[in-house]
Motif scaffolding. Structure first.
Motif, mmCIF file in Angstrom:
data_model
loop_
_atom_site.group_PDB
_atom_site.id
_atom_site.type_symbol
_atom_site.label_atom_id
_atom_site.label_comp_id
_atom_site.label_asym_id
_atom_site.label_seq_id
_atom_site.Cartn_x
_atom_site.Cartn_y
_atom_site.Cartn_z
ATOM 1 N N SER A 100 14.552 -8.185 -5.013
ATOM 2 C CA SER A 100 14.342 -7.651 -3.659
ATOM 3 C C SER A 100 13.051 -6.849 -3.578
ATOM 4 C CB SER A 100 15.530 -6.778 -3.250
ATOM 5 O OG SER A 100 16.723 -7.527 -3.218
ATOM 6 N N THR A 101 12.722 -6.140 -4.656
ATOM 7 C CA THR A 101 11.469 -5.394 -4.683
ATOM 8 C C THR A 101 10.278 -6.340 -4.623
ATOM 9 O OG1 THR A 101 12.467 -3.586 -5.959
ATOM 10 C CG2 THR A 101 10.062 -3.772 -6.021
ATOM 11 N N VAL A 102 10.353 -7.455 -5.350
ATOM 12 C CA VAL A 102 9.284 -8.457 -5.296
ATOM 13 C C VAL A 102 9.144 -8.991 -3.870
ATOM 14 C CG1 VAL A 102 8.556 -10.737 -6.107
ATOM 15 C CG2 VAL A 102 9.499 -9.076 -7.718
ATOM 16 N N TRP A 103 10.266 -9.242 -3.210
ATOM 17 C CA TRP A 103 10.207 -9.660 -1.809
ATOM 18 C C TRP A 103 9.560 -8.576 -0.948
ATOM 19 C CZ3 TRP A 103 15.270 -12.445 0.167
ATOM 20 C CH2 TRP A 103 15.323 -13.723 -0.380
ATOM 21 N N GLY A 104 9.997 -7.323 -1.159
ATOM 22 C CA GLY A 104 9.449 -6.236 -0.351
ATOM 23 C C GLY A 104 7.949 -6.083 -0.506
ATOM 24 N N LEU A 105 7.445 -6.350 -1.706
ATOM 25 C CA LEU A 105 6.004 -6.231 -1.945
ATOM 26 C C LEU A 105 5.198 -7.292 -1.214
ATOM 27 C CD1 LEU A 105 6.013 -5.351 -5.756
ATOM 28 C CD2 LEU A 105 5.286 -3.863 -3.872
ATOM 29 N N GLU A 106 5.865 -8.322 -0.691
ATOM 30 C CA GLU A 106 5.159 -9.302 0.130
ATOM 31 C C GLU A 106 4.677 -8.685 1.441
ATOM 32 O OE1 GLU A 106 7.497 -12.748 0.825
ATOM 33 O OE2 GLU A 106 7.791 -13.223 -1.309
ATOM 34 N N SER A 107 5.399 -7.684 1.934
ATOM 35 C CA SER A 107 5.060 -7.068 3.222
ATOM 36 C C SER A 107 4.493 -5.667 3.098
ATOM 37 C CB SER A 107 6.306 -7.014 4.127
ATOM 38 O OG SER A 107 6.736 -8.300 4.480
ATOM 39 N N PHE A 108 4.877 -4.938 2.058
ATOM 40 C CA PHE A 108 4.499 -3.532 1.946
ATOM 41 C C PHE A 108 3.809 -3.262 0.616
ATOM 42 C CE2 PHE A 108 8.418 -3.978 4.388
ATOM 43 C CZ PHE A 108 8.081 -3.366 5.594
ATOM 44 N N LEU A 152 9.488 4.203 2.113
ATOM 45 C CA LEU A 152 10.304 3.707 3.220
ATOM 46 C C LEU A 152 11.751 3.470 2.799
ATOM 47 C CD1 LEU A 152 7.838 1.190 4.921
ATOM 48 C CD2 LEU A 152 8.687 3.340 5.876
ATOM 49 N N ARG A 153 11.959 2.971 1.576
ATOM 50 C CA ARG A 153 13.334 2.756 1.125
ATOM 51 C C ARG A 153 14.077 4.077 1.023
ATOM 52 N NH1 ARG A 153 13.584 0.617 -5.079
ATOM 53 N NH2 ARG A 153 15.770 1.275 -4.925
ATOM 54 N N ALA A 192 1.165 6.649 3.082
ATOM 55 C CA ALA A 192 1.062 5.332 2.446
ATOM 56 C C ALA A 192 0.793 4.240 3.461
ATOM 57 C CB ALA A 192 2.345 5.038 1.675
ATOM 58 N N LEU A 193 1.472 4.272 4.599
ATOM 59 C CA LEU A 193 1.270 3.242 5.618
ATOM 60 C C LEU A 193 -0.140 3.290 6.195
ATOM 61 C CD1 LEU A 193 4.708 3.411 7.470
ATOM 62 C CD2 LEU A 193 3.840 1.520 6.074
ATOM 63 N N ALA A 194 -0.745 4.473 6.177
ATOM 64 C CA ALA A 194 -2.125 4.582 6.660
ATOM 65 C C ALA A 194 -3.116 3.951 5.694
ATOM 66 C CB ALA A 194 -2.486 6.053 6.885
ATOM 67 N N GLN A 195 -2.741 3.819 4.424
ATOM 68 C CA GLN A 195 -3.644 3.287 3.403
ATOM 69 C C GLN A 195 -3.317 1.854 2.995
ATOM 70 O OE1 GLN A 195 -6.347 4.987 2.310
ATOM 71 N NE2 GLN A 195 -5.786 6.630 3.739
ATOM 72 N N GLU A 196 -2.055 1.461 3.112
ATOM 73 C CA GLU A 196 -1.632 0.132 2.670
ATOM 74 C C GLU A 196 -1.264 -0.735 3.873
ATOM 75 O OE1 GLU A 196 0.340 1.471 -1.631
ATOM 76 O OE2 GLU A 196 1.633 1.171 0.118
ATOM 77 N N PRO A 197 -1.979 -1.823 4.099
ATOM 78 C CA PRO A 197 -1.675 -2.676 5.253
ATOM 79 C C PRO A 197 -0.305 -3.327 5.131
ATOM 80 C CG PRO A 197 -3.243 -3.758 3.782
ATOM 81 C CD PRO A 197 -3.087 -2.354 3.286
ATOM 82 N N VAL A 198 0.359 -3.496 6.268
ATOM 83 C CA VAL A 198 1.671 -4.129 6.313
ATOM 84 C C VAL A 198 1.506 -5.580 6.747
ATOM 85 C CG1 VAL A 198 3.946 -4.111 7.403
ATOM 86 C CG2 VAL A 198 2.801 -1.947 6.854
ATOM 87 N N ARG A 199 2.105 -6.496 5.986
ATOM 88 C CA ARG A 199 2.069 -7.928 6.308
ATOM 89 C C ARG A 199 3.519 -8.359 6.559
ATOM 90 N NH1 ARG A 199 -1.099 -6.609 2.194
ATOM 91 N NH2 ARG A 199 0.596 -6.998 0.695
ATOM 92 N N TRP A 200 3.910 -8.356 7.822
ATOM 93 C CA TRP A 200 5.306 -8.569 8.165
ATOM 94 C C TRP A 200 5.773 -9.969 7.780
ATOM 95 C CZ3 TRP A 200 7.926 -4.397 9.304
ATOM 96 C CH2 TRP A 200 7.268 -3.315 9.884
ATOM 97 N N VAL A 244 10.890 -7.781 4.830
ATOM 98 C CA VAL A 244 11.801 -6.842 5.499
ATOM 99 C C VAL A 244 13.181 -6.892 4.846
ATOM 100 C CG1 VAL A 244 12.951 -6.298 7.677
ATOM 101 C CG2 VAL A 244 10.538 -6.963 7.666
ATOM 102 N N THR A 245 13.647 -8.100 4.484
ATOM 103 C CA THR A 245 14.939 -8.237 3.811
ATOM 104 C C THR A 245 14.945 -7.475 2.488
ATOM 105 O OG1 THR A 245 15.310 -10.411 4.801
ATOM 106 C CG2 THR A 245 16.603 -9.859 2.842
ATOM 107 N N GLY A 246 13.849 -7.596 1.737
ATOM 108 C CA GLY A 246 13.747 -6.876 0.474
ATOM 109 C C GLY A 246 13.811 -5.374 0.668
ATOM 110 N N LEU A 247 13.112 -4.864 1.676
ATOM 111 C CA LEU A 247 13.135 -3.430 1.963
ATOM 112 C C LEU A 247 14.542 -2.962 2.329
ATOM 113 C CD1 LEU A 247 11.896 -0.648 2.620
ATOM 114 C CD2 LEU A 247 11.326 -1.551 4.898
#
Length: 313
Positions: free
Chosen positions: A50-58, A66-67, A224-232, A237-240
């Motif tokens: 799930s963390t690997v999935w989450g890293l696709e977006s965050f 966020l978690r 963190a969100l100000a420095q790391e772009p989010v790719r939805w 989102v499921t991973g998060l």
């Protein structure tokens, strides 16, 4: 109860007992504790995929913060709705250890490692975690499991480590420092949480630890969100959501309840099955390849788990 002295004055004597008592192997409460701890292991086994999935977006820092925020909001809502009183002053120190170990330390260190390490290699940490937790518990509580318990625990750890190292090619990798640091802080958090769960419900242990981290996690999320772009993405989102609500809140709730029922050393050995479960999920969800030796390793680990659960710890 009340005691009478020679002058017929009555004095109130307050007797404080733990909320739960450790169950002996074979008791009904022990079986329930094993089931709860095993349910926690299943929830934890999906954390790395799930963390690997989450890293696709965050980014890694955004994902960890966020978690914690999401899990803390859910936990805080339960605490408020049920009007749970604040923990006693003596419990805040152990709660800080739980927060630093399982809410902040382990998620952050493993997330940083998973940026460049495969899930199968990262399970080396989980392979060592049961033994490390048992050692921490023995030192912290003063209870010494039997020699049979230690032999089975060492054998199980050896099987898991040997299997997972063979899966990763047997070569040390840069993220290993993150992984071994995560091992230590998580074992400390598990031990303190297991001890606290004897005095308060398991969901309150993780709930107050999450609330304790909420201010730091909220500020960290904004930065963190100000420095790391989010790719939805749906997987991101499921991973998060999984790591926040299942791995962090529900998983730790049933895990600490199980620890309180059957004892920290015995519960910790159930995690010997976690690396093998994680490898199965990695094949099913991430497309990683599973070695033919996996069934043999699974049988060996199950035998070691059975021995630890039959031994009074």
């Amino acid at each position: 109860m009340t005691a009478q002295d020679s002058a017929t004055h009555s004095t109130a004597i307050t007797v404080t007992v733990p909320a739960t008592a450790e169950a002996a192997p074979g008791d009904g409460s022990a079986r329930g504790g094993v089931l709860l701890a095993a349910l926690g292991v299943v929830a934890f086994s999906l954390t790395f995929p799930s963390t690997v999935w989450g890293l696709e977006s965050f980014g890694p820092w955004s994902l960890v913060c966020l978690r914690s925020v999401l899990a803390a909001l859910v936990a805080g809502g339960f605490l408020l709705a049920l009007r749970v009183p604040l923990p006693e002053r003596r419990h805040w120190g152990p709660l800080a250890v739980v927060a630093g170990g399982v809410v902040v330390g382990f998620p952050l260190l493993t997330t940083l490692a998973l940026r460049s390490s495969s899930t199968s290699h990262a399970t080396v940490v989980v392979g060592l975690l049961p033994l490390t937790t048992a050692v921490f518990a023995a030192v912290r509580t003063g209870r010494r499991p039997s020699r049979t318990f230690w032999l089975a625990a060492l054998a199980g750890a050896a099987v898991v480590i040997g299997f997972t190292v063979a899966e990763s090619g047997g070569e040390p990798q840069g993220p290993d420092l993150y992984l071994f640091a995560a091992l230590l802080v998580c074992a400390a958090g598990y031990t303190e949480g297991g001890r606290l769960a004897r005095w308060m419900p398991g969901w309150q242990v993780i709930g107050w630890a999450l609330v304790l981290c909420l201010p730091l996690a909220a500020v960290g999320s904004v930065l963190a969100l100000a420095q790391e772009p989010v790719r939805w993405s749906a997987q991101g989102v499921t991973g998060l959501v999984w790591v926040a609500l299942v791995s962090t809140f529900f998983g730790l709730y049933v895990w600490y309840r199980g620890m309180a029922a059957i004892g920290i050393p015995r519960a910790s050995q159930l995690q010997l099955a976690q690396p093998l479960l994680t490898l199965v999920w990695s094949v099913a969800l991430l497309g990683e390849t599973l070695a033919p030796a996996a069934p043999l390793a699974a049988v060996a680990v199950l035998v070691c788990i059975a021995v630890t659960q039959r031994t009074r710890a």
